[in-house]
Design a protein around this motif. Structure first.
Motif, PDB file in Angstrom:
ATOM      1  N   SER A  43      10.322  52.481  75.516  1.00 23.45           N
ATOM      2  CA  SER A  43      10.238  53.695  76.344  1.00 23.45           C
ATOM      3  C   SER A  43      10.340  54.957  75.518  1.00 23.45           C
ATOM      4  O   SER A  43      10.048  56.039  76.006  1.00 23.45           O
ATOM      5  CB  SER A  43      11.343  53.705  77.406  1.00 23.45           C
ATOM      6  N   TRP A  44      10.794  54.827  74.288  1.00 22.70           N
ATOM      7  CA  TRP A  44      10.969  55.978  73.408  1.00 22.70           C
ATOM      8  C   TRP A  44      11.111  55.527  71.956  1.00 22.70           C
ATOM      9  O   TRP A  44      11.487  54.394  71.692  1.00 22.70           O
ATOM     10  CB  TRP A  44      12.203  56.802  73.803  1.00 22.70           C
ATOM     11  N   ASP A  45      10.748  56.432  71.066  1.00 24.69           N
ATOM     12  CA  ASP A  45      11.057  56.323  69.644  1.00 24.69           C
ATOM     13  C   ASP A  45      12.091  57.396  69.351  1.00 24.69           C
ATOM     14  O   ASP A  45      12.365  58.253  70.204  1.00 24.69           O
ATOM     15  CB  ASP A  45       9.813  56.573  68.784  1.00 24.69           C
ATOM     16  N   GLY A  69      13.761  66.835  75.620  1.00 26.29           N
ATOM     17  CA  GLY A  69      14.162  65.465  75.902  1.00 26.29           C
ATOM     18  C   GLY A  69      15.538  65.187  75.328  1.00 26.29           C
ATOM     19  O   GLY A  69      16.160  66.055  74.712  1.00 26.29           O
ATOM     20  N   LEU A  83      14.676  61.905  71.025  1.00 28.33           N
ATOM     21  CA  LEU A  83      13.898  60.861  71.677  1.00 28.33           C
ATOM     22  C   LEU A  83      12.513  61.411  71.989  1.00 28.33           C
ATOM     23  O   LEU A  83      12.374  62.460  72.619  1.00 28.33           O
ATOM     24  CB  LEU A  83      14.592  60.367  72.941  1.00 28.33           C
ATOM     25  N   PRO A  85       8.057  60.188  72.568  1.00 22.54           N
ATOM     26  CA  PRO A  85       7.260  59.105  73.160  1.00 22.54           C
ATOM     27  C   PRO A  85       7.101  57.906  72.221  1.00 22.54           C
ATOM     28  O   PRO A  85       7.037  58.062  70.993  1.00 22.54           O
ATOM     29  CB  PRO A  85       5.905  59.770  73.432  1.00 22.54           C
ATOM     30  N   LEU A 131      10.925  63.215  77.605  1.00 23.54           N
ATOM     31  CA  LEU A 131      11.072  63.068  76.155  1.00 23.54           C
ATOM     32  C   LEU A 131      10.603  64.355  75.496  1.00 23.54           C
ATOM     33  O   LEU A 131       9.878  65.145  76.100  1.00 23.54           O
ATOM     34  CB  LEU A 131      10.226  61.890  75.657  1.00 23.54           C
TER      35      LEU A 131
END
Length: 151
Positions: A43-45, A69, A83, A85, A131
């Motif tokens: 859901s996130w990098d 975010g 955080l 996308p 984010l």
């Protein structure tokens, strides 16, 4: 973050990436330091900046956006993690920035928990999935390095 409903949404959103979200929530409650390991890349990098640059970059973002975010701080404020996308880590080329994505795990504190331990939220998640845009983050980093404070 205000309100128990917002905290609950944030906890649910973060825990949703865990292999076992129920066990994740339980572990958050049971651990004295209030942190769990969560997989990045779903859901996130996370883009991790050195503390000084990270704090200055966040200051620029806060002047320019209603809300960036989620942002983490850790290791005595020596690192700041934004955080972003999923997939950003695989494309990030910035020097001095650690890009954490698929296949890596991140130490994540429970939203709404009083500060403690080695990790904390500078900007807690709101549970909506908001984010930080990596393009805006990069621009804010350049402005932070240049010492600019205007948007």
């Amino acid at each position: 973050m205000n309100g128990t409903a917002a905290v609950r949404r944030a906890v649910e959103w973060l825990a949703s990436v865990a292999p076992d979200p129920v066990a994740c929530r339980r572990e958050w409650e049971q651990r004295a330091d209030g942190v769990v390991l969560l997989p990045a890349g779903k859901s996130w990098d996370v883009l991790i900046l050195p503390g000084g640059l990270g704090h200055a970059t966040l200051a620029v973002l806060l002047r320019c956006l209603d809300r960036p975010g989620p942002v983490l701080a850790g290791f005595d404020e020596g690192r700041v993690g934004f955080l972003v996308p999923p997939g950003t880590a695989g494309r990030w080329l910035g020097t001095g920035v650690r890009a954490v994505g698929r296949g890596a795990w991140v130490v994540v504190p429970r939203p709404g928990r009083a500060r403690g331990g080695r990790m904390r939220w500078l900007v807690p998640p709101d549970g909506t999935g908001l984010l930080t845009d990596p393009v805006l983050l990069e621009i804010a980093m350049h402005e932070a390095v240049a010492g600019l404070t205007e948007c």
